[in-house]
Design an enzyme around this catalytic site. Sequence first.
Site, short mmCIF file in Angstrom:
data_model
loop_
_atom_site.label_atom_id
_atom_site.label_comp_id
_atom_site.label_asym_id
_atom_site.label_seq_id
_atom_site.Cartn_x
_atom_site.Cartn_y
_atom_site.Cartn_z
N LYS A 281 -10.33 -2.29 8.73
CA LYS A 281 -9.11 -2.19 9.52
C LYS A 281 -9.45 -1.39 10.77
O LYS A 281 -10.18 -0.40 10.71
CB LYS A 281 -7.97 -1.54 8.75
CG LYS A 281 -8.02 -0.02 8.65
CD LYS A 281 -6.72 0.53 8.09
CE LYS A 281 -6.68 2.05 8.18
NZ LYS A 281 -5.42 2.61 7.64
N GLU B 293 0.84 -1.19 0.00
CA GLU B 293 0.00 0.00 0.00
C GLU B 293 0.88 1.24 0.00
O GLU B 293 1.76 1.38 0.85
CB GLU B 293 -0.89 -0.01 1.24
CG GLU B 293 -1.49 1.32 1.61
CD GLU B 293 -1.89 1.43 3.07
OE1 GLU B 293 -1.97 2.57 3.57
OE2 GLU B 293 -2.12 0.39 3.72
#
Length: 200
Positions: A132, A42
């Site tokens: 998350k 990411e």
Amino acid sequence: MSHQLYEPILAAGVVAILRGLHPEKSAAVGEILAAAGVKFMEVPLNTPDAPDSIARLARRFHGTDVHIGAGTVLTPTAVAEVKRAGGEFVISPNVRRDVIAATVESGMLSMPGFATPTEAFEAIDSGAHLLKVFPCGNPRDIAIMKSVIPLPVFAVGGIDKNNKRDYLKVAAGVGVGIGIFNPEATDLELRIMAEEFMLA
């Protein structure tokens, strides 16, 4: 609604957060992390020239089992930018219905961040594929929230090789930044960091 990356990201269990990545170093960094076993990378959009780094990584790993996405994605416009760069997943620090909707509509995997069960269920109702918890607090807090949250949860914030296993006992995966990547590290230092984290 599931996504083609749903099972692969759960199997991987680790998302490397490449905050501060320089575009000219992106391919080399990607190679080192991939060699250590990292499958999901990411690039946070608050990193300078993040779309360029995402595009370079996406081209390098196109057609492989290594997947590139973006973090700190805060607007639908940013979602479109990630898609144009070749990103496959979008991770945010917060819950925004328009960002989740834009991500799902674009065909990318959506993983927004939450801090409370209320936020988690808002994200689920908006179509998020995964969640998350950020900041992740301690493993016990995650275990308590997981008793009511039906989607897999990744723990993000302060994860390193020393606490990785504790979080993986209660979370489906972890997002890790400085514990696996430092933009000022040499190639050798980066390889050692990545290998030690993945083997921990």
